[in-house]
Design a protein around this motif. Structure first.
Motif, PDB file in Angstrom:
ATOM      1  N   GLU A   1      40.775  38.723  48.190  1.00 10.81           N
ATOM      2  CA  GLU A   1      40.055  38.629  49.461  1.00 10.81           C
ATOM      3  C   GLU A   1      40.977  38.054  50.543  1.00 10.81           C
ATOM      4  O   GLU A   1      40.975  38.513  51.690  1.00 10.81           O
ATOM      5  N   ALA A   2      41.765  37.060  50.150  1.00  8.61           N
ATOM      6  CA  ALA A   2      42.712  36.446  51.089  1.00  8.61           C
ATOM      7  C   ALA A   2      43.704  37.479  51.600  1.00  8.61           C
ATOM      8  O   ALA A   2      44.034  37.509  52.793  1.00  8.61           O
ATOM      9  N   LEU A   3      44.157  38.347  50.690  1.00  5.33           N
ATOM     10  CA  LEU A   3      45.129  39.386  51.068  1.00  5.33           C
ATOM     11  C   LEU A   3      44.522  40.338  52.094  1.00  5.33           C
ATOM     12  O   LEU A   3      45.166  40.689  53.094  1.00  5.33           O
ATOM     13  N   SER A   4      43.278  40.739  51.866  1.00  3.53           N
ATOM     14  CA  SER A   4      42.596  41.646  52.791  1.00  3.53           C
ATOM     15  C   SER A   4      42.452  41.009  54.182  1.00  3.53           C
ATOM     16  O   SER A   4      42.723  41.646  55.210  1.00  3.53           O
ATOM     17  N   GLN A   5      42.060  39.728  54.209  1.00  2.00           N
ATOM     18  CA  GLN A   5      41.880  39.024  55.485  1.00  2.00           C
ATOM     19  C   GLN A   5      43.224  38.823  56.198  1.00  2.00           C
ATOM     20  O   GLN A   5      43.303  38.920  57.428  1.00  2.00           O
ATOM     21  N   ALA A   6      44.264  38.549  55.420  1.00  6.60           N
ATOM     22  CA  ALA A   6      45.593  38.344  56.012  1.00  6.60           C
ATOM     23  C   ALA A   6      46.109  39.626  56.652  1.00  6.60           C
ATOM     24  O   ALA A   6      46.754  39.595  57.707  1.00  6.60           O
ATOM     25  N   ARG A   7      45.829  40.775  56.025  1.00  2.00           N
ATOM     26  CA  ARG A   7      46.247  42.056  56.612  1.00  2.00           C
ATOM     27  C   ARG A   7      45.507  42.310  57.938  1.00  2.00           C
ATOM     28  O   ARG A   7      46.086  42.821  58.900  1.00  2.00           O
TER      29      ARG A   7
ATOM     30  N   GLU B   1      56.979  42.794  47.421  1.00  6.66           N
ATOM     31  CA  GLU B   1      56.173  42.938  48.643  1.00  6.66           C
ATOM     32  C   GLU B   1      56.232  41.657  49.482  1.00  6.66           C
ATOM     33  O   GLU B   1      56.265  41.705  50.710  1.00  6.66           O
ATOM     34  N   SER B   2      56.234  40.529  48.796  1.00  2.23           N
ATOM     35  CA  SER B   2      56.329  39.244  49.492  1.00  2.23           C
ATOM     36  C   SER B   2      57.645  39.149  50.263  1.00  2.23           C
ATOM     37  O   SER B   2      57.684  38.685  51.403  1.00  2.23           O
TER      38      SER B   2
ATOM     39  N   LEU C   1      53.137  36.320  47.086  1.00  2.00           N
ATOM     40  CA  LEU C   1      53.919  35.538  46.121  1.00  2.00           C
ATOM     41  C   LEU C   1      53.009  34.919  45.072  1.00  2.00           C
ATOM     42  O   LEU C   1      53.314  34.934  43.879  1.00  2.00           O
ATOM     43  N   LYS C   2      51.862  34.396  45.530  1.00  2.00           N
ATOM     44  CA  LYS C   2      50.893  33.800  44.599  1.00  2.00           C
ATOM     45  C   LYS C   2      50.326  34.848  43.636  1.00  2.00           C
ATOM     46  O   LYS C   2      49.979  34.550  42.502  1.00  2.00           O
TER      47      LYS C   2
ATOM     48  N   THR D   1      51.962  34.307  56.247  1.00  2.00           N
ATOM     49  CA  THR D   1      50.745  34.135  55.439  1.00  2.00           C
ATOM     50  C   THR D   1      50.667  35.210  54.368  1.00  2.00           C
ATOM     51  O   THR D   1      50.377  34.922  53.199  1.00  2.00           O
ATOM     52  N   LEU D   2      50.935  36.458  54.769  1.00  2.00           N
ATOM     53  CA  LEU D   2      50.921  37.564  53.804  1.00  2.00           C
ATOM     54  C   LEU D   2      51.964  37.358  52.712  1.00  2.00           C
ATOM     55  O   LEU D   2      51.685  37.574  51.522  1.00  2.00           O
TER      56      LEU D   2
END
Length: 294
Positions: free
Chosen positions: A185-191, A233-234, A226-227, A220-221
């Motif tokens: 979810e964090a990844l989607s919001q960061a994009r 990609e990071s 990385l996590k 942030t992305l």
């Protein structure tokens, strides 16, 4: 004008210091002299907000807070003055968040949000409350406030929602999801935050020491990827952040190079002046020696 000119000089330049002092004194007199006058109060309030922001940028946080407190105490029943008073209250809430006084920040932000309703400032107030809630580790309520802020912006016309409010909200939602352990979810919001941050690209590098919103979004992305163990990609996002930052620094470098040339020219003049002074002193010395002999 002096505040704008100060940004053109390097941080250690005596000229920058003089301009900053001049701007601070001018704004101080304009704002505080007129805050009590009914006809000029809204204009004075705008100057007071500009002054507080200027003082914070130059490191005088205590004075900035004094001015914000003065403005925040004003009655917000005047429709022209009310939004400006609420902006002051919201900036005080942001300061409370910075120093870890989360309960005070949440209360002040919610008060502004309630008074504003479905406006851009109301969305910003809910975002500020969400940030304080996240930092206070109340992730559920943080998410609720931030989602409510996004829904307000969705209801506003496009010209009222360009750039900053959206990317800030999505960035905070990403940070909240990371803290709560919801990395996808964090990844989607960061994009989403990155997509909106691209609208905030400055036309000129007028904030030489601050990273762009786009740089922050890429970082942030990179951190989230990385996590998630997606190292390649990071790395791509980290490189994109460096490129965005370097593009801004290149503009700043040109400004600083120009300033260095000015400083070198000044030093040359000072050297010539000192040489002339030494020559005169030498001539006087010879005359004095002759007089002493006589």
């Amino acid at each position: 004008i002096a505040g704008g000119e100060a940004s053109r000089w390097p941080g250690t330049s005596p000229m920058r210091k003089k301009l900053i002092e001049l701007a601070g004194q001018s704004l101080d007199r304009l704002a505080l002299a007129n805050l009590g006058e009914p006809g000029t109060a809204p204009a004075a309030a705008r100057v007071a907000l500009a002054l507080s922001e200027f003082l914070q940028q130059t490191g005088d946080t205590s004075r900035a807070l004094e001015i914000l407190d003065t403005l925040a105490m004003k009655n917000d029943s005047d429709p022209e003055l009310a939004p400006l008073v609420r902006v002051a209250r919201l900036r005080i809430a942001a300061h409370h968040t910075t120093v870890g006084a989360y309960d005070r920040a949440i209360a002040a932000s919610r008060e502004v949000a309630l008074a504003e309703g479905a406006t851009r400032l109301g969305a910003q107030a809910l975002t500020q409350a969400g940030t304080a809630l996240r930092l206070g580790k109340n992730y559920k309520e943080a998410r609720e406030e931030l989602t409510a802020a996004r829904l307000i912006l969705d209801s506003l016309p496009p010209q009222a929602t360009r750039g900053t409010p959206y990317h800030t909200i999505h960035g905070e939602l990403a940070a909240t999801a990371v803290s709560a352990g919801f990395l996808e979810e964090a990844l989607s919001q960061a994009r989403e935050a990155l997509r909106h941050a691209r609208d905030c690209r400055p036309e000129t590098p007028d904030q030489p020491f601050a990273p762009t919103e786009e740089t922050r979004a890429h970082l942030t992305l990179a951190n989230i990827l990385l996590k998630l163990g997606r190292i390649d990609e990071s790395a791509v996002e980290a490189k994109a952040a460096a490129a965005a930052s370097a593009a801004k620094d290149a503009g700043c470098g040109k400004k600083e190079a120009g300033c260095s040339k000015k400083d070198a020219a000044c030093a040359k003049k000072e050297g010539k002046a000192a040489g002339k002074a030494d020559g005169k002193a030498g001539a006087h010395g010879k005359k004095d020696a002759g007089c002493a002999k006589k």
